[in-house]
Write a protein that holds these residues in place. Structure first.
Motif, mmCIF file in Angstrom:
data_model
loop_
_atom_site.group_PDB
_atom_site.id
_atom_site.type_symbol
_atom_site.label_atom_id
_atom_site.label_comp_id
_atom_site.label_asym_id
_atom_site.label_seq_id
_atom_site.Cartn_x
_atom_site.Cartn_y
_atom_site.Cartn_z
ATOM 1 N N MET A 1 -1.157 26.793 37.246
ATOM 2 C CA MET A 1 -0.300 27.882 36.791
ATOM 3 C C MET A 1 0.727 28.270 37.837
ATOM 4 O O MET A 1 0.389 28.403 39.027
ATOM 5 N N PRO A 2 2.004 28.484 37.427
ATOM 6 C CA PRO A 2 3.033 28.923 38.372
ATOM 7 C C PRO A 2 2.632 30.258 38.995
ATOM 8 O O PRO A 2 2.069 31.120 38.330
ATOM 9 N N GLY A 3 2.915 30.383 40.277
ATOM 10 C CA GLY A 3 2.586 31.612 40.989
ATOM 11 C C GLY A 3 1.202 31.620 41.577
ATOM 12 O O GLY A 3 0.882 32.463 42.412
ATOM 13 N N VAL A 4 0.352 30.666 41.159
ATOM 14 C CA VAL A 4 -1.000 30.565 41.710
ATOM 15 C C VAL A 4 -1.207 29.199 42.352
ATOM 16 O O VAL A 4 -1.633 29.091 43.498
ATOM 17 N N GLU A 5 -0.891 28.141 41.609
ATOM 18 C CA GLU A 5 -1.075 26.778 42.129
ATOM 19 C C GLU A 5 0.206 26.195 42.719
ATOM 20 O O GLU A 5 0.150 25.278 43.520
ATOM 21 N N PHE A 6 1.344 26.675 42.258
ATOM 22 C CA PHE A 6 2.611 26.153 42.809
ATOM 23 C C PHE A 6 3.704 27.188 42.645
ATOM 24 O O PHE A 6 3.508 28.216 42.007
#
Length: 203
Positions: A198-203
């Motif tokens: 998920m954007p903002g968590v993993e990348f």
């Protein structure tokens, strides 16, 4: 307030006084000021994220920062988008992607060597206060780079410069050379239950 509560408070105060004495003694004994080599390793999430947190901290202290990303080839990460806007950050995405995607060892070696040349330039620049070598451990694990030379270059950096190396399976030689080593342990990860990155968590 009853006697039991008074006794509990008194015991707590006594414990904290003893703890403070121990901590104060350790602080007083730590008088060396120099750059440190940190290694974030282990199978758990957060190795790179912790390193990028140090980028923010270093910038807050007015330092210049250099980042070299080994292995990783994507340029759409939130941290890159943010830190590239900072004038005191030099950000270099030098990977071709995960090794299971490239499937070409000679190309991976050449890419890692080019990334190390960029890293060496940062490690030789006394104006850079912090260098982040993201996923360098993976390049060393697959022997795309010679660990002896990497460690020698790290130890030859300017005396005030800090370095953070990330990635799983840190080489024993690197761990030996490091000042601080943190191993991230995997307890749970959303991906194992089918949650995509998920954007903002993993990348």
């Amino acid at each position: 307030m009853n006697n039991a509560s008074n006794d509990k408070d008194a015991r707590h105060a006594e414990r904290m006084q003893r703890k403070k004495a121990v901590v104060d003694e350790k602080i007083a004994a730590a008088q060396i000021e120099r750059g440190v080599l940190l290694v974030n390793t282990g199978n758990g999430k957060g190795k790179s994220s912790a390193a990028f947190g140090l980028v923010a901290r270093a910038l807050g202290h007015g330092m210049k920062v250099g980042v070299v990303q080994f292995i990783k080839g994507r340029s759409d990460t939130g941290e890159e988008a943010f830190f590239r806007r900072q004038p005191d950050v030099a950000w270099h995405v030098m990977g071709d992607g995960f090794t299971w995607d490239t499937q070409d060892r000679s190309r991976d070696v050449a890419t890692a060597e080019a990334a190390w040349a960029q890293a060496r330039a940062l490690l030789q620049d006394p104006a850079i206060g912090l260098v982040v070598l993201d996923e360098l451990n993976i390049a060393l694990k697959y022997r795309y780079l010679e660990v002896t030379q990497v460690v020698a270059d790290l130890l030859a950096r300017p005396s005030h410069q800090h370095v953070v190396v990330t990635g799983r399976a840190a080489a024993p030689e690197l761990i030996e050379a490091a000042d601080t080593v943190t191993e991230m342990a995997l307890v749970k990860h959303a991906f194992a239950n089918g949650v995509k990155a998920m954007p903002g968590v993993e990348f």
